[in-house]
Design a protein around this motif. Sequence first.
Motif, short mmCIF file in Angstrom:
data_model
loop_
_atom_site.label_atom_id
_atom_site.label_comp_id
_atom_site.label_asym_id
_atom_site.label_seq_id
_atom_site.Cartn_x
_atom_site.Cartn_y
_atom_site.Cartn_z
N GLU A 183 46.12 49.13 37.44
CA GLU A 183 47.22 48.16 37.32
C GLU A 183 47.30 47.30 38.58
O GLU A 183 47.42 46.08 38.51
N ARG A 184 47.22 47.99 39.73
CA ARG A 184 47.32 47.23 41.00
C ARG A 184 46.15 46.25 41.13
O ARG A 184 46.30 45.14 41.62
N LEU A 185 44.97 46.69 40.66
CA LEU A 185 43.79 45.82 40.75
C LEU A 185 43.97 44.56 39.90
O LEU A 185 43.72 43.44 40.36
N VAL A 186 44.42 44.73 38.67
CA VAL A 186 44.62 43.57 37.78
C VAL A 186 45.63 42.62 38.39
O VAL A 186 45.43 41.40 38.47
N ARG A 187 46.75 43.18 38.86
CA ARG A 187 47.80 42.32 39.41
C ARG A 187 47.38 41.62 40.71
O ARG A 187 47.90 40.57 41.04
N SER A 188 46.41 42.23 41.43
CA SER A 188 45.99 41.63 42.70
C SER A 188 45.15 40.38 42.48
O SER A 188 44.92 39.59 43.39
N GLY A 189 44.63 40.22 41.25
CA GLY A 189 43.76 39.07 40.97
C GLY A 189 42.31 39.34 41.39
O GLY A 189 41.45 38.47 41.27
N ASN A 190 42.00 40.55 41.87
CA ASN A 190 40.66 40.84 42.37
C ASN A 190 39.76 41.55 41.38
O ASN A 190 38.66 41.97 41.73
N TRP A 191 40.23 41.73 40.17
CA TRP A 191 39.39 42.42 39.19
C TRP A 191 38.21 41.54 38.81
O TRP A 191 38.38 40.39 38.43
N GLY A 192 37.00 42.11 38.91
CA GLY A 192 35.81 41.31 38.64
C GLY A 192 35.27 41.45 37.23
O GLY A 192 34.18 40.96 36.93
N GLY A 193 35.99 42.16 36.35
CA GLY A 193 35.49 42.37 34.98
C GLY A 193 34.95 43.77 34.81
O GLY A 193 34.85 44.54 35.78
N PHE A 194 34.58 44.11 33.57
CA PHE A 194 34.13 45.46 33.24
C PHE A 194 32.95 45.88 34.10
O PHE A 194 31.99 45.14 34.26
N GLY A 195 33.01 47.09 34.65
CA GLY A 195 31.88 47.61 35.40
C GLY A 195 31.61 49.04 34.99
O GLY A 195 32.53 49.86 35.00
N PRO A 196 30.38 49.38 34.60
CA PRO A 196 30.08 50.72 34.09
C PRO A 196 30.47 51.84 35.04
O PRO A 196 30.69 52.97 34.60
N LYS A 197 30.55 51.56 36.31
CA LYS A 197 30.89 52.63 37.26
C LYS A 197 32.22 52.41 37.96
O LYS A 197 32.54 53.09 38.92
N ASP A 198 32.99 51.47 37.44
CA ASP A 198 34.26 51.15 38.12
C ASP A 198 35.38 52.07 37.71
O ASP A 198 35.55 52.36 36.52
N LEU A 199 36.18 52.49 38.67
CA LEU A 199 37.41 53.25 38.44
C LEU A 199 37.22 54.40 37.47
O LEU A 199 38.03 54.61 36.56
#
Length: 317
Positions: free
Chosen positions: A124-140
């Motif tokens: 949630e914090r990542l999306v709201r920060s504007g820094n989400w780079g899109g789907f990543g197979p190894k993210d979060l």
Amino acid sequence: MKTLLITRPIAEAVIDQARELFDVTVSETGALDEAAAEQALQSYDAILPTLGDLFSAQAFAGAAGNMRCKMLGNFGVGYNHIDVAAAKQAGVLVSNTPDVLTDATADIAMTLILATARRAGEGERLVRSGNWGGFGPKDLLGTHVTGKTVGIVGMGRIGQAIARRCHFGFGMNVVFYNRSAKTVDFPATQLPTLADTMGAADFVVVATPGGAATTHLIDSAALSAMKPSSIFVNISRGEVVDEPALVAALEAGQIAGAGLDVYENEPVVPDALKAMDHCVLLPHLGSATVETRQAMGQMALDNIIAWSNGNAPAQSV
Ligand code: GLV
């Protein structure tokens, strides 16, 4: 007309009903400290208090000699903010609001299990920060919940409601620790010790009452029984957990994360917890649904009405 203090604004419909029967004062100044509790005991025939209002032994002792109150109809199932022995000695009845908040509180436990395991706060914090780079197979990447083992500490009404959700909803294996022997009507294994339960679980969920008997039940020794991959959840009372010991266990990587709805010194939440991304922190939301808070208010008022009519409150403690 008897006087009634409602210590915080609650559902309007409940206050309106109370006004038909009592001379009502609704306090809007937040939780009563000990001095305010003492004064309230001297000023009102009945009080509808809630969490944080300090009806301690000192408050009862201070009010003695000029005691007016005869009934504390608590809004909340937990009443560790009321010294029930001192109330009894002072001739003050105490009631609470069990059952109506069981499902809402169990739902918050599931929210914390899922949010912590699946890193929902971080996401949630990542999306709201504007820094989400899109789907990543190894993210979060988080931890699977379905099929894991939950260890319930305190298999009362709320503990059982959580266990049912875990078993029937998530196919989880349920183990539990409870002071007395407890039989439940779904698959769950009672283990002999707290350490056995903490050690067997992928998710430990604390659902005991608060108060002297459980203060710091979860200490560093108990936490050290947990697996490094396991997640700790508390929806009961902050005082059940030695908070610095929990912080230390999290910082040392002794456990994988924590989902907390309650804290030792609410509303103070240690900065160390706030600084850790693998903690999900809620502001004591267990019973916070419109429906549940309305039902709690109604039950608290019904208990006061019963007392006022000379009957035993249905939920006396
Ligand atoms: C909430 O924490 C309650 O005790 O009702």
